[in-house]
Design an enzyme around this catalytic site. Structure first.
Site, mmCIF file in Angstrom:
data_model
loop_
_atom_site.group_PDB
_atom_site.id
_atom_site.type_symbol
_atom_site.label_atom_id
_atom_site.label_comp_id
_atom_site.label_asym_id
_atom_site.label_seq_id
_atom_site.Cartn_x
_atom_site.Cartn_y
_atom_site.Cartn_z
ATOM 1 N N LYS A 143 8.394 -6.831 -2.354
ATOM 2 C CA LYS A 143 8.576 -7.621 -1.159
ATOM 3 C C LYS A 143 7.369 -8.518 -0.964
ATOM 4 O O LYS A 143 6.318 -8.175 -1.497
ATOM 5 C CB LYS A 143 8.805 -6.736 0.054
ATOM 6 C CG LYS A 143 7.546 -5.943 0.476
ATOM 7 C CD LYS A 143 7.803 -5.159 1.715
ATOM 8 C CE LYS A 143 7.474 -5.939 2.958
ATOM 9 N NZ LYS A 143 6.108 -5.745 3.434
ATOM 10 N N HIS A 173 8.844 0.385 -1.005
ATOM 11 C CA HIS A 173 8.148 1.634 -1.312
ATOM 12 C C HIS A 173 8.508 2.759 -0.339
ATOM 13 O O HIS A 173 8.283 3.917 -0.631
ATOM 14 C CB HIS A 173 6.634 1.424 -1.429
ATOM 15 C CG HIS A 173 5.919 1.290 -0.132
ATOM 16 N ND1 HIS A 173 5.768 0.093 0.518
ATOM 17 C CD2 HIS A 173 5.307 2.214 0.653
ATOM 18 C CE1 HIS A 173 5.084 0.283 1.635
ATOM 19 N NE2 HIS A 173 4.796 1.553 1.744
ATOM 20 N N ASP A 230 7.945 -8.291 8.071
ATOM 21 C CA ASP A 230 7.086 -7.440 7.255
ATOM 22 C C ASP A 230 7.589 -5.991 7.207
ATOM 23 O O ASP A 230 7.435 -5.319 6.192
ATOM 24 C CB ASP A 230 5.655 -7.481 7.822
ATOM 25 C CG ASP A 230 4.650 -6.718 6.967
ATOM 26 O OD1 ASP A 230 4.610 -6.968 5.747
ATOM 27 O OD2 ASP A 230 3.904 -5.877 7.516
ATOM 28 N N HIS A 235 11.616 -2.009 5.348
ATOM 29 C CA HIS A 235 11.376 -0.563 5.444
ATOM 30 C C HIS A 235 12.217 0.102 6.531
ATOM 31 O O HIS A 235 12.858 1.116 6.315
ATOM 32 C CB HIS A 235 9.895 -0.270 5.728
ATOM 33 C CG HIS A 235 8.947 -0.909 4.755
ATOM 34 N ND1 HIS A 235 9.212 -1.003 3.412
ATOM 35 C CD2 HIS A 235 7.721 -1.469 4.931
ATOM 36 C CE1 HIS A 235 8.184 -1.587 2.802
ATOM 37 N NE2 HIS A 235 7.280 -1.887 3.710
#
Ligand code: BG6
Length: 478
Positions: A143, A173, A230, A235
């Site tokens: 990313k 991750h 972000d 995530h």
């Protein structure tokens, strides 16, 4: 069990990610005996280094980023001996021939694009031009995968021109974190939870990713991104998907990713009133965001809280509250599933009777906790108290278990094994942007300013209101 022999090429080998995460992760796998003798790692970057200098740099990086008790000098030397370096210009011709000549036939070939997305196209074309996009080879990309739907589509198209989807490993991750996978084990390996896992029994879900760090040093990237791009688009979205998805028919890449995609598509557009954006102010002797990013009047958010709805049969009516931010009170990532109250209390009104909460803690102190109501021990009559059923992994995993390298270790080994289950598929990433874009566009159109919040706090006051007005409250960040 060692993985198959491989050649792993890291583009951007002198960069921060390679030094901090990728190479320390590979060293740790080597230490664990997972790299076969024939495993080789080739770093490339523009800098004019030779094998020795790069090995020296990586020695430092490993000593810096791997805990001292995991450093064994024989293992470290063995690992460094696997490393070679090729000076390469991604946008030009320099170095490509040499790189191509080093790649061995008959071993797993993986190319890690540890560079900004602006270079993905050049690298994909370079690999193609020099005959390295062979069948079965893999590319790994990080990313940010695009900045919005349009740029993500363009990136997907660029990669698709030279590689099949089965060859593309898009890293998030968070999917490599131990507890995130445990979440799937808990949901689908037990009979206990799944029957209750729906709007009929679940009151609401909270997902919190709180950090103490600010953005000093990464302002250039961060200011164009903000917490929504972000953290939420990737995530937090992935965590939401794993909580909300239907049971896949097998723990296989496309089975899992199909179910995640359906969740993203079922997300309603977020109402402007259901979002709170914040930006950390100066305080406690620390600089505020404006100073950290060196952008005095920035409107970028370092905190976001929002209420999302998954509109499908399972979840209609159960809100998902998401919250993430920098410079908050503590570093905590957790998912909390609050169940509804029993329909009738046979014990009357009792303070000790609380709703069941299943807390899945990603970091620190990874583990899963189920809060249940029991009788307070002793002769005091039928007094109820809440106690946790604690499934802490700390002991099983040992010290340092929450170390970020663990996620990278697992994911890089999955690349070598050819297992895409924990990687994002192109359509998933696009669907996530399709949900994110209008939210961002709406606040940009209003020229909305994020609310300042004190460092070390839980974010702006308004974020509390987001839940209070629904008669609920956030769990404490600690
Ligand atoms: C990264 C973000 O993807 O994840 C960072 O770019 C963030 O801003 C980081 O700090 C958080 O990862 P972790 O594993 O430390 O929770």
């Amino acid at each position: 069990i060692p993985v198959d022999p491989f050649d792993l090429v890291i583009f951007g080998a002198t960069g921060d990610l390679a030094r901090r995460k990728i190479l320390p992760a590979l060293y740790r796998r080597d230490l664990a005996g997972q790299l076969p003798d024939e495993a080789r790692i080739i770093g490339t970057a523009r800098a004019a280094l030779d094998d020795d200098t790069w090995q020296g740099e990586i020695r430092h990086a490993i000593l810096e980023h791997v805990p001292a008790d995991r450093i064994e000098s024989a293992a470290l030397e063995r690992f460094l001996a696997r490393l070679g370096y090729v000076r390469l210009d991604a946008t030009g011709e320099d170095g490509w021939q040499r790189l191509a000549s080093l790649i061995r036939p008959g071993v797993v070939q993986a190319y890690y694009f540890s560079v900004g997305p602006g270079l993905f196209g050049d690298l994909a074309r370079g690999l193609h031009r020099h005959g390295m996009n062979r069948e079965g080879c893999r590319i790994v990309v990080e990313k940010p995968f695009g900045h919005d739907l349009g740029s993500a589509r363009a990136l997907n198209a660029t990669l698709a021109a030279h590689f099949d989807e089965q060859q593309i490993y898009r890293i998030d991750h968070y999917l490599g974190k131990e507890t995130v996978q445990n979440l799937m084990a808990v949901r689908f390996g037990n009979m206990l939870f799944e029957p209750l896992w729906n709007a009929q029994y679940v009151d609401h879900i909270q997902i919190t990713v709180a950090e103490m760090v600010g953005v000093a040093g990464r302002g250039g990237y961060y200011d164009k991104s903000g917490a929504m791009r972000d953290m939420v688009q990737n995530h937090m979205m992935q965590l939401l998907c794993l909580i909300a998805m239907e049971p896949p028919y097998a723990f296989e890449p496309d089975a899992v990713r199909d179910e995640k995609l359906k969740v993203i598509r079922a997300l309603d557009a977020v109402e402007p009133g259901d979002i709170v954006r914040g930006q950390y102010a100066a305080g406690n002797g620390q600089a505020g965001y404006a100073e950290d990013a060196a952008i005095p009047s920035s409107r970028t958010e370092t905190f976001i809280a929002l209420k999302a709805h998954v509109s499908n049969w399972r979840w209609k009516g159960t809100p998902f509250y998401l919250r993430t931010g920098k410079r908050l009170r503590a570093r905590t990532s957790e998912i909390a599933i609050t169940f509804k109250d029993p329909p009738h209390s046979i014990f009357g009104e009792q303070e000790g009777q609380k709703s069941n909460v299943l807390v899945i803690r990603l970091q620190p102190n990874e583990g899963i906790k189920l809060k249940v109501t029991i009788k307070e021990p002793g002769p005091g009559g039928m007094r109820l108290i809440e106690v946790p059923l604690d499934m802490s992994f700390a002991q099983a995993l040992g010290p340092g278990a929450e170390d970020i390298a663990d996620a990278y270790e697992r994911l890089i080994m999955d690349v070598i094994r050819g297992n895409q289950t924990l990687f994002m598929r192109g359509d998933e990433v696009e669907a996530a942007w399709a949900w994110t874009d209008p939210v961002i566009a709406a606040w940009e159109a209003r020229a909305d300013r994020p609310k300042p919040y004190d460092p070390g706090s839980s974010g702006p006051e308004d974020a509390l209101m987001l839940m209070h007005r629904d008669g609920r409250r956030w769990r404490e960040i600690r």
